[in-house]
Design an enzyme around this catalytic site. Structure first.
Site, PDB file in Angstrom:
ATOM      1  N   ASP A  80     -59.879 -13.295 -16.471  1.00 56.18           N
ATOM      2  CA  ASP A  80     -58.858 -13.452 -15.450  1.00 56.18           C
ATOM      3  C   ASP A  80     -57.559 -13.897 -16.107  1.00 56.18           C
ATOM      4  O   ASP A  80     -57.565 -14.520 -17.170  1.00 56.18           O
ATOM      5  CB  ASP A  80     -59.276 -14.512 -14.428  1.00 56.18           C
ATOM      6  CG  ASP A  80     -60.481 -14.090 -13.601  1.00 56.18           C
ATOM      7  OD1 ASP A  80     -60.744 -12.887 -13.512  1.00 56.18           O
ATOM      8  OD2 ASP A  80     -61.150 -14.989 -13.046  1.00 56.18           O
ATOM      9  N   ARG A  81     -56.452 -13.602 -15.471  1.00 61.65           N
ATOM     10  CA  ARG A  81     -55.149 -13.920 -16.046  1.00 61.65           C
ATOM     11  C   ARG A  81     -55.040 -15.386 -16.468  1.00 61.65           C
ATOM     12  O   ARG A  81     -54.549 -15.705 -17.546  1.00 61.65           O
ATOM     13  CB  ARG A  81     -54.033 -13.587 -15.046  1.00 61.65           C
ATOM     14  CG  ARG A  81     -52.650 -13.985 -15.545  1.00 61.65           C
ATOM     15  CD  ARG A  81     -51.565 -13.346 -14.702  1.00 61.65           C
ATOM     16  NE  ARG A  81     -51.713 -13.689 -13.306  1.00 61.65           N
ATOM     17  CZ  ARG A  81     -51.225 -14.798 -12.741  1.00 61.65           C
ATOM     18  NH1 ARG A  81     -50.577 -15.686 -13.490  1.00 61.65           N
ATOM     19  NH2 ARG A  81     -51.363 -15.027 -11.469  1.00 61.65           N
TER      20      ARG A  81
END
Length: 241
Positions: A59-60
Site C-alpha cells: 500500500d502507498r
C-alpha cells in the site's frame, strides 16, 4: 503541517535477475491518478527497468521491502513461488491498545465492504469473504500501544490492516481502518491536517515490511533481506516506551 512523505527507494540488493527495494511510506508502487504521488514503477524506469515486474506490492503508506523481477524468466519463477506461498514476508506494525495474547493467528475471511464510505475498504466477512490468515506475535509493549510482528499466510488486499482492526487493535495512523474512515476522504481532499493528526497520531499508518525470503530465480539459493524500521515508527516507539 505534517505530510505523508514520499522520498526515494533504497536499493537493498540488485543483480541481473532481481532488485530488492526499501520503499518509503507515501510512495505508490504503480502510477497513481494524482500526479503528485511518484511511483516505484516510474522510479524503476529511470534506472532502465522499462517493464517493472513487482513480485509483491505494498500500500502507498506502507514502507519496506519490494521485490522486483528484472526479466520475464525471473518474473515467472517468482510468480509461481507466490502462488505456492513460498515467499516468506514479515511486517512490523504499531497498534492501538494492549494485546492480551503474546501470539496467535487470525483466520478470518475478507471481502470488500458493501457499506463503507471508502469503496476500497475490506472487512471480515464469513459469508462472502475469501480465505485469509495472519500470524501475529507481540514484539514490544508500549504505553497504550503494542508493536506486533506479522506474517501473512495469504495475500489479500489490506489483509494485515483488516485483521488487526478486527482484533480491536487497528494500526496507528490508519485512515481507513482506524478511528474514522471518513478521515481518508478528508485526506484525499485536504492532505494531512492538524485535526486529523490529533486523531491518527501519525501522518501515515505505522506498517513496515521488514523482511522477505525466497529462493533466487537463477541459483535456487535461499535469499533473505531486511529493511530497518523507518524513522517515524522508531521515533513513535521511543516516545511511548
Amino acid at each position: 503541517m505534517p505530510t505523508v512523505e514520499t522520498g526515494t527507494p533504497l536499493i537493498v540488493f540488485e543483480d541481473e535477475d532481481i532488485l530488492v527495494l526499501d520503499k518509503p511510506g507515501g510512495m505508490v508502487c504503480h502510477s497513481a491518478q494524482r500526479p503528485e504521488y511518484s511511483s516505484v514503477a516510474d522510479w524503476l524506469r529511470t534506472r532502465g527497468v522499462q517493464t517493472p515486474r513487482m513480485i509483491n506490492r505494498l500500500d502507498r503508506e506502507t514502507s519496506g521491502l519490494v521485490v522486483v523481477a528484472k526479466n520475464e524468466r525471473a518474473a515467472k519463477i517468482l510468480g509461481k513461488a507466490v502462488l505456492r506461498r513460498e515467499i516468506e514476508k514479515q511486517y512490523l506494525a504499531i497498534c492501538w491498545g494492549k494485546f492480551e495474547l503474546e501470539r496467535g493467528v487470525v483466520d478470518e475471511p475478507i471481502a470488500v465492504s458493501k457499506t463503507a464510505v471508502v469503496y476500497t475498504k475490506r472487512v471480515v466477512d464469513r459469508v462472502a469473504g475469501k480465505l485469509s490468515a495472519t500470524e501475529f506475535a507481540v514484539e514490544n509493549r508500549l504505553r497504550g500501544y503494542t508493536v506486533v510482528r506479522l506474517r501473512p499466510r495469504t495475500g489479500r488486499a489490506h489483509q494485515l490492516r483488516v485483521h488487526l482492526a478486527w482484533l480491536g487493535h487497528p494500526i496507528v495512523g490508519d485512515k481507513v481502518y482506524g478511528p474514522d474512515e471518513t478521515l481518508y476522504l478528508q485526506f484525499i481532499e485536504k492532505g494531512v491536517t492538524r485535526e486529523m493528526l490529533d486523531k491518527l497520531l501519525l501522518p501515515r499508518h505505522a506498517l513496515h515490511a521488514q523482511s522477505v525470503a525466497f529462493r533466487h530465480p537463477q541459483t535456487g539459493e535461499r535469499c533473505e533481506f531486511h529493511a530497518p524500521m523507518p524513522e517515524d515508527m522508531h521515533n513513535f516507539i521511543w516516545e511511548h516506551k
